[in-house]
Design a protein around this motif. Structure first.
Motif, PDB file in Angstrom:
ATOM      1  N   ASN A 108      -0.022  11.129  -7.841  1.00 50.77           N
ATOM      2  CA  ASN A 108      -1.265  11.717  -8.333  1.00 50.77           C
ATOM      3  C   ASN A 108      -1.762  12.829  -8.979  1.00 50.77           C
ATOM      4  N   ARG A 129     -12.820   6.363  -7.515  1.00 49.00           N
ATOM      5  CA  ARG A 129     -12.778   4.514  -7.137  1.00 49.00           C
ATOM      6  C   ARG A 129     -14.403   4.038  -6.952  1.00 49.00           C
ATOM      7  N   HIS A 174      -6.857  10.147  -0.029  1.00 47.14           N
ATOM      8  CA  HIS A 174      -5.962  10.631  -0.195  1.00 47.14           C
ATOM      9  C   HIS A 174      -5.839  10.630  -1.575  1.00 47.14           C
ATOM     10  N   ARG A 175      -6.425   9.511  -2.025  1.00 47.63           N
ATOM     11  CA  ARG A 175      -6.031   9.629  -4.299  1.00 47.63           C
ATOM     12  C   ARG A 175      -6.708  11.216  -3.939  1.00 47.63           C
ATOM     13  N   LEU A 200       0.917  -1.326  -0.141  1.00 49.73           N
ATOM     14  CA  LEU A 200       0.232  -0.447  -0.208  1.00 49.73           C
ATOM     15  C   LEU A 200       1.027   1.350   0.270  1.00 49.73           C
ATOM     16  N   ASP A 201       1.908   1.454   1.150  1.00 52.20           N
ATOM     17  CA  ASP A 201       2.535   2.853   0.674  1.00 52.20           C
ATOM     18  C   ASP A 201       3.086   3.086  -0.676  1.00 52.20           C
ATOM     19  N   LEU A 222       0.419   4.324  -2.711  1.00 51.25           N
ATOM     20  CA  LEU A 222       0.314   5.814  -2.588  1.00 51.25           C
ATOM     21  C   LEU A 222       1.115   7.021  -2.623  1.00 51.25           C
ATOM     22  N   GLN A 237      -8.183   4.145   3.758  1.00 55.31           N
ATOM     23  CA  GLN A 237      -6.980   3.697   3.306  1.00 55.31           C
ATOM     24  C   GLN A 237      -5.957   4.643   1.982  1.00 55.31           C
ATOM     25  N   ILE A 238      -6.816   5.120   1.309  1.00 54.11           N
ATOM     26  CA  ILE A 238      -7.120   5.909  -0.439  1.00 54.11           C
ATOM     27  C   ILE A 238      -7.584   7.033   0.080  1.00 54.11           C
ATOM     28  N   THR A 293     -10.692  13.506   0.702  1.00 56.19           N
ATOM     29  CA  THR A 293     -10.003  13.606   2.223  1.00 56.19           C
ATOM     30  C   THR A 293     -11.492  14.385   3.029  1.00 56.19           C
ATOM     31  N   THR A 319     -11.644  -1.633  -3.847  1.00 53.93           N
ATOM     32  CA  THR A 319     -11.775  -1.298  -2.446  1.00 53.93           C
ATOM     33  C   THR A 319     -13.455  -2.314  -1.915  1.00 53.93           C
TER      34      THR A 319
END
Length: 338
Positions: free
Chosen positions: A68, A92, A87-88, A60-61, A64, A84-85, A335, A76
């Protein structure tokens, strides 16, 4: 532009290898997130499926850390994935795999169903996300009924059914935490005294283990006489991925009566809510291999019609495009807290 970006790469959280494996039919590059909490294995479970074509495993790191935006769509499976995402900025897509009622029971959650529905819908609206359910039952449970993409199986992936081994088969993980959902007391009553092989990750059940790989699973589907699926109609569908695979492989199916069961009673298998009656049907198949073969052929025809690869591919690609359209019109920050 990065090569993977130009090829419409999808980022998908690994939830269930058998389901994620289907995404290989889309023909798009896949970045599959592994190393997630709550999984029984750290990486990709090769006991369930080989890695899909055009897929790579990623932490995941690392996902991320990409510029972007980077991904064509992020797939998901639960609220934790969405957070977890957060901030993307990419589109989705949330895949609904279970009913609210079944999840609450399995997780012993005290959160009211309506609150769960409203919270999820509000969040998806805020971030421009889209939800697709794997079945109509699960879509209705969460209040997302406009997009249903049933999973698929290709009969060509499986060996020709023989049914030589007079023994039933059931594939299921973590049975102990899902007894009510799977009507396990009924299962035990209906198949008492009969040879039935259980397969899956069940560390608390002596002698029950997962297959070594997909090839061994195919061998089981080829050789065993019938497949079993039982489920509470209010909590789970009348079939699951393993049931659909068994049908694609040419196995007859036994289970309880269920409004969403794909089984035609007396044609592609037997259904009954009477455990003694279902036991008698099982004995009939154990004693009559030719009948099992005929019923299995009918089950395979049903799988071709209802769970086709092309059907899944078309519907899921459409779901991705809907997610992209919703994302492009969303003005709220991704976010936004859940």
């Amino acid at each position: 532009m990065d090569r993977r970006t130009s090829e419409k790469t999808l980022l998908v959280f690994n939830c269930h290898e058998a389901w994620v494996y289907q995404l290989g039919t889309l023909g798009l590059p896949l970045d599959i997130v592994v190393g997630l909490d709550g999984r029984h294995t750290e990486g990709w479970d090769l006991q369930m499926r080989p890695l899909p074509t055009n897929a790579r495993l990623i932490r995941l790191d690392d996902a991320l850390a990409h510029p972007n935006p980077y991904y064509y769509c992020i797939i998901t499976h639960n609220v934790a994935d969405l957070m977890q995402i957060k901030h993307r900025s990419e589109p989705r897509l949330l895949v609904i795999h279970s009913t609210i009622e079944g999840r609450r029971l399995e997780e012993r959650s005290q959160v009211e169903p309506e609150r769960m529905r409203q919270t999820l819908r509000t969040y998806l609206t805020l971030v421009g996300g889209h939800a697709v359910a794997v079945s109509a039952l699960k879509g209705r449970s969460w209040g997302f009924t406009e997009d249903i993409a049933p999973f698929c199986a290709d009969p060509r992936d499986y060996r020709s059914y023989t049914g030589d081994w007079p023994c039933g088969l059931r594939i299921c993980n973590f049975i102990s935490s899902r007894r009510n959902i799977l009507m396990w007391d009924f299962h035990e009553q209906a198949f008492a005294g009969l040879p039935v092989k259980l397969v899956g990750h069940n560390p608390d059940l002596p002698g029950v283990r997962a297959t070594e790989d997909w090839e061994q699973l195919k061998a089981y589907l080829q050789s065993h006489r019938f497949y079993i699926h039982t489920a509470d109609p209010s909590l789970e569908d009348g079939y699951n991925m393993a049931t659909m695979e068994a049908m694609a492989a040419g196995m007859p199916i036994l289970g309880n009566k269920h409004p969403s069961s794909p089984v035609e009673h007396g044609v592609s298998g037997f259904l009954s809510d009477d455990p003694q009656e279902l036991n008698a049907y099982a004995r009939t198949l154990l004693e009559d291999r030719d009948l099992a073969v005929r019923m299995g052929q009918a089950a395979q025809s049903c799988a071709r019609r209802q769970f086709s690869v092309e059907g899944f591919r078309q519907k899921f690609l459409r779901s991705i495009e809907v997610a992209r359209a919703k994302s492009s019109t969303c003005t709220a920050p991704a976010t936004m807290p859940l």
